[in-house]
Design a protein around this motif. Structure first.
Motif, PDB file in Angstrom:
ATOM      1  N   GLU A   1      57.861  34.588  61.292  1.00  0.00           N
ATOM      2  CA  GLU A   1      58.239  33.988  60.010  1.00  0.00           C
ATOM      3  C   GLU A   1      57.511  32.870  59.761  1.00  0.00           C
ATOM      4  O   GLU A   1      57.324  32.455  58.918  1.00  0.00           O
TER       5      GLU A   1
ATOM      6  N   PRO B   1      52.313  36.287  54.554  1.00  0.00           N
ATOM      7  CA  PRO B   1      52.394  37.539  54.636  1.00  0.00           C
ATOM      8  C   PRO B   1      50.944  38.187  54.411  1.00  0.00           C
ATOM      9  O   PRO B   1      50.237  37.678  53.999  1.00  0.00           O
TER      10      PRO B   1
ATOM     11  N   ASP C   1      55.640  44.254  45.780  1.00  0.00           N
ATOM     12  CA  ASP C   1      55.783  43.209  44.875  1.00  0.00           C
ATOM     13  C   ASP C   1      55.894  43.508  43.449  1.00  0.00           C
ATOM     14  O   ASP C   1      56.681  42.929  42.431  1.00  0.00           O
TER      15      ASP C   1
ATOM     16  N   HIS D   1      59.444  40.419  46.684  1.00  0.00           N
ATOM     17  CA  HIS D   1      58.082  39.286  47.030  1.00  0.00           C
ATOM     18  C   HIS D   1      58.044  38.872  48.477  1.00  0.00           C
ATOM     19  O   HIS D   1      59.345  38.194  48.861  1.00  0.00           O
TER      20      HIS D   1
ATOM     21  N   ARG E   1      57.707  36.651  51.913  1.00  0.00           N
ATOM     22  CA  ARG E   1      57.418  35.378  51.845  1.00  0.00           C
ATOM     23  C   ARG E   1      56.585  35.168  53.170  1.00  0.00           C
ATOM     24  O   ARG E   1      56.204  34.179  53.154  1.00  0.00           O
ATOM     25  N   ASN E   2      56.561  36.023  54.167  1.00  0.00           N
ATOM     26  CA  ASN E   2      55.828  35.754  55.427  1.00  0.00           C
ATOM     27  C   ASN E   2      55.633  37.167  55.869  1.00  0.00           C
ATOM     28  O   ASN E   2      55.970  38.247  55.521  1.00  0.00           O
TER      29      ASN E   2
ATOM     30  N   ASP F   1      58.557  39.491  56.497  1.00  0.00           N
ATOM     31  CA  ASP F   1      58.731  40.251  55.384  1.00  0.00           C
ATOM     32  C   ASP F   1      57.843  41.425  55.195  1.00  0.00           C
ATOM     33  O   ASP F   1      58.230  42.478  54.764  1.00  0.00           O
ATOM     34  N   SER F   2      56.465  41.242  55.336  1.00  0.00           N
ATOM     35  CA  SER F   2      55.688  42.036  55.193  1.00  0.00           C
ATOM     36  C   SER F   2      55.738  43.146  56.203  1.00  0.00           C
ATOM     37  O   SER F   2      55.475  44.613  55.808  1.00  0.00           O
TER      38      SER F   2
END
Length: 283
Positions: free
Chosen positions: A226, A230, A240, A245, A247-248, A251-252
């Protein structure tokens, strides 16, 4: 995303466990092997893994305070030491002398890798095998315990500082032996260091958390992701475009897992997103 991330971390932790078993249930050796493999990137991951198996960390640790000897062992075992010649600098000759002595002392000569195993094409100079080995030597030189570096800090910033090292003076002016470069990016780059934490430190934390049954280490791995930016790659850019989208790194990593394990094999009915879309479409 939460579910996808946990699935990804579980699978990576299982891979770490496999390395742990293969390395004699030694967490330091496990971390060293994973670190070396990551530094090889996709192009030279296999040669780096073979090198780490052929040259155990316990041998390097006996010479941890001597960076030249660490480089001699790594370059020599990798089969990348050029033959000394009169026109070459003194550094090459020094590495040769050190390697011949140390390889004989530890009976390593028959385990030396052939130079042909390494790939150079499609690599930026900063990613050349020589640069990665010089960086690995410096990391071993700087840290008595690589495992503790990865598991002992709760701050991504602290971890990044620990791995963003600069190799020895020679490799601050060279990308390859005997060829002086005008400008050298010798330090471990920001993106590479961040990827190292995402793909090596976090999985090691999760595997150790499972092995010792320490849930707070799992929480620390998630918190680390976190804190990191990303990843930017083909898959995250696809997400995307359709409105997810990232964020970090949390997420990726989760979005990569969704794409690889659910979207690509068309397992839509096993995916919460897919199920929701099917329900919406049936109304």
């Amino acid at each position: 995303l939460d579910t996808a991330l946990m699935q990804r971390l579980e699978r990576k932790a299982d891979a770490v466990k496999g390395v742990y078993e293969a390395s004699g249930q030694d967490w330091e050796e496990t971390t060293y092997r994973l670190l070396a493999t990551y530094l090889g990137s996709k192009v030279n991951a296999e040669p780096m893994e073979q090198l780490a198996r052929a040259l155990p960390l316990r041998v390097l640790h006996k010479h941890r305070n001597n960076l030249t000897q660490l480089e001699a062992l790594l370059f020599g075992m990798a089969g990348l030491l050029p033959e000394p010649a009169e026109e070459q600098d003194e550094y090459v000759g020094t590495l040769h002398r050190e390697y011949r002595f140390l390889a004989t002392k530890y009976s390593l000569t028959d385990k030396q890798l052939p130079a042909t195993i390494w790939k150079w094409g499609k690599l930026r100079p900063a990613g050349f095998p020589t640069m990665r080995l010089a960086q690995l030597a410096r990391l071993v030189h700087e840290h008595a315990s690589l495992f503790s570096v990865f598991t002992g800090s709760e701050s991504a910033e602290t971890l990044l500082k620990s791995v963003q090292i600069t190799p020895s003076v020679y490799w601050q002016t060279h990308y390859r032996f005997g060829k002086v470069a005008n400008k050298v990016s010798s330090s471990l780059g920001g993106a590479t260091a961040e990827g190292l934490l995402v793909n090596t430190a976090a999985p090691v934390l999760v595997a150790y958390a499972k092995h010792k049954d320490v849930p707070n280490l799992l929480d620390r791995a998630i918190a680390l992701l976190e804190q990191l930016p990303p990843e930017d790659n083909r898959i995250t850019r696809l997400w995307d475009v359709i409105g997810l989208h990232v964020r970090n790194a949390f997420d990726s990593q989760a979005s990569i897992e969704l794409y690889n394990e659910f979207c690509t094999p068309k397992r839509c009915l096993n995916c919460q997103v897919g199920i929701a879309l099917v329900r919406e479409g049936s109304r």
